[in-house]
Design a protein around this motif. Structure first.
Motif, PDB file in Angstrom:
ATOM      1  N   PHE A 153      69.602 -41.910  20.124  1.00 49.04           N
ATOM      2  CA  PHE A 153      68.605 -41.122  20.860  1.00 49.04           C
ATOM      3  C   PHE A 153      67.228 -41.759  20.725  1.00 49.04           C
ATOM      4  N   ASN A 156      67.522 -44.979  23.064  1.00 53.29           N
ATOM      5  CA  ASN A 156      67.842 -44.853  24.495  1.00 53.29           C
ATOM      6  C   ASN A 156      67.720 -43.441  25.056  1.00 53.29           C
ATOM      7  N   GLY A 157      67.210 -42.512  24.283  1.00 57.04           N
ATOM      8  CA  GLY A 157      67.052 -41.150  24.795  1.00 57.04           C
ATOM      9  C   GLY A 157      68.368 -40.392  24.838  1.00 57.04           C
ATOM     10  N   SER A 158      68.469 -39.475  25.777  1.00 56.57           N
ATOM     11  CA  SER A 158      69.595 -38.530  25.802  1.00 56.57           C
ATOM     12  C   SER A 158      70.817 -39.076  26.537  1.00 56.57           C
ATOM     13  N   PHE A 230      64.173 -31.818  30.575  1.00 62.53           N
ATOM     14  CA  PHE A 230      63.722 -32.987  29.828  1.00 62.53           C
ATOM     15  C   PHE A 230      62.439 -32.770  29.026  1.00 62.53           C
ATOM     16  N   VAL A 234      65.600 -30.558  26.048  1.00 65.22           N
ATOM     17  CA  VAL A 234      66.036 -31.723  25.262  1.00 65.22           C
ATOM     18  C   VAL A 234      65.356 -31.744  23.890  1.00 65.22           C
ATOM     19  N   HIS A 256      58.972 -38.639  18.453  1.00 66.80           N
ATOM     20  CA  HIS A 256      59.084 -39.886  19.225  1.00 66.80           C
ATOM     21  C   HIS A 256      59.312 -39.585  20.698  1.00 66.80           C
ATOM     22  N   TYR A 257      60.154 -38.601  20.964  1.00 71.82           N
ATOM     23  CA  TYR A 257      60.486 -38.240  22.346  1.00 71.82           C
ATOM     24  C   TYR A 257      59.254 -37.712  23.069  1.00 71.82           C
ATOM     25  N   LYS A 260      56.665 -40.421  23.798  1.00 67.75           N
ATOM     26  CA  LYS A 260      57.145 -41.256  24.898  1.00 67.75           C
ATOM     27  C   LYS A 260      56.915 -40.564  26.239  1.00 67.75           C
ATOM     28  N   LYS A 261      57.222 -39.266  26.322  1.00 66.68           N
ATOM     29  CA  LYS A 261      57.052 -38.524  27.574  1.00 66.68           C
ATOM     30  C   LYS A 261      55.584 -38.425  27.963  1.00 66.68           C
ATOM     31  N   GLU A 264      54.530 -41.754  29.373  1.00 72.13           N
ATOM     32  CA  GLU A 264      55.075 -41.921  30.725  1.00 72.13           C
ATOM     33  C   GLU A 264      54.228 -41.149  31.740  1.00 72.13           C
TER      34      GLU A 264
END
Length: 271
Positions: A153, A156-158, A230, A234, A256-257, A260-261, A264
């Motif tokens: 995860f 590469n994420g979900s 997302f 998630v 981290h997720y 990253k979002k 983006e």
């Protein structure tokens, strides 16, 4: 826990995809004919004749089970029911429109015989709606050395939300539900929670293999809710995994997720 009748139980949630699910069941029936395996299709109250067509084509097959919900309970609800299927020692939930290549039966049964893990993550290729390859591999060789899916995860994420890529030891799913039943309820991101949590409880084996699975990002029934999935659901699954397992890597993955979002979103505004 009752004695399983089969080594592997393949479960397919479906809704209004009569022709695709018929083709898929025919393929799986042929592909797994020499193995201890059953197939269950749970129709989510389709209105295109899916259930009747399945019954007409497969009613004479003792190892194919056709089930139907009396009302549409959503994909999350359908998955919630299928993840507790106990006809087999192992459970493989398969999307009704996913591409699966010849030889997958041998690949899976070899993997099940070679190791004993709570779950098995099958490598796959992802393509977008135009057929352009998004990535060739769902995990790298280095990441595949871990006995947890959390590093996958982080990298590469979900990717394990692609339900067809995961196979589970049924005992470990029961253990997951029994350990924290309040966290096991219907939702779209339930596959992510089940995958991450089972890997924490029972470990994961990574199944290499090219051209056996393709995740084609076409139309999804929950596209209008994608932002909620997302940006909220998630990351919430990562917190639930931490509550279940106490593994602080889940908290690191959560942070981290979100970072990253946010990056983006900033990049999209700048561009």
């Amino acid at each position: 826990m009752k004695q399983a009748k089969y080594k592997l139980s393949i479960c397919i949630p479906t809704y209004n995809r009569r022709d695709k699910v018929l083709e898929l069941v025919r393929f799986l029936k042929s592909e797994f004919s020499k193995y201890s395996c059953c197939i269950t299709v749970r129709d989510n109250a389709s209105c295109d004749g899916t259930y009747d067509a399945l019954r007409e084509n497969f009613c004479d097959n003792s190892h194919i089970y056709i089930e139907k919900n009396f009302e549409n309970i959503g994909l999350g609800g359908n998955l919630h029911l299928l993840y507790t299927d106990d006809k087999g020692e192992y459970l493989w939930v398969v999307g009704d429109d996913d591409w699966i290549g010849p030889g997958i039966g041998e690949l899976i049964f070899n993997a099940l015989s070679e190791s004993s893990s709570g779950c098995y993550f099958i490598n796959y290729r992802a393509v977008d709606r135009l057929g352009k390859v998004e990535f060739e591999n769902a995990f790298s060789e280095d990441v595949a050395k871990n006995e947890s899916l959390l590093p996958v995860f982080m990298m590469n994420g979900s990717v394990m939300m692609f339900i067809t890529s995961m196979i589970y030891d049924v005992k470990e799913i029961k253990r997951l539900v029994d350990t924290k039943s309040s966290l096991y309820y219907p939702r779209l991101t339930l596959p992510l929670y089940v995958a991450l949590s089972v890997s924490e409880l029972g470990g994961v084996s990574y199944v290499r293999g090219d051209d056996y699975l393709v995740n084609s990002h076409g139309e999804i029934s929950w596209r209008s809710d994608a932002w909620k999935v997302f940006l909220y659901q998630v990351p919430m699954e990562l917190l639930r995994v931490f509550i279940l397992s106490g593994n602080t890597t889940a908290l690191k993955a959560f942070l981290h997720y979100y970072v990253k979002k946010v990056k983006e979103k900033i990049n999209r505004r700048l561009n």
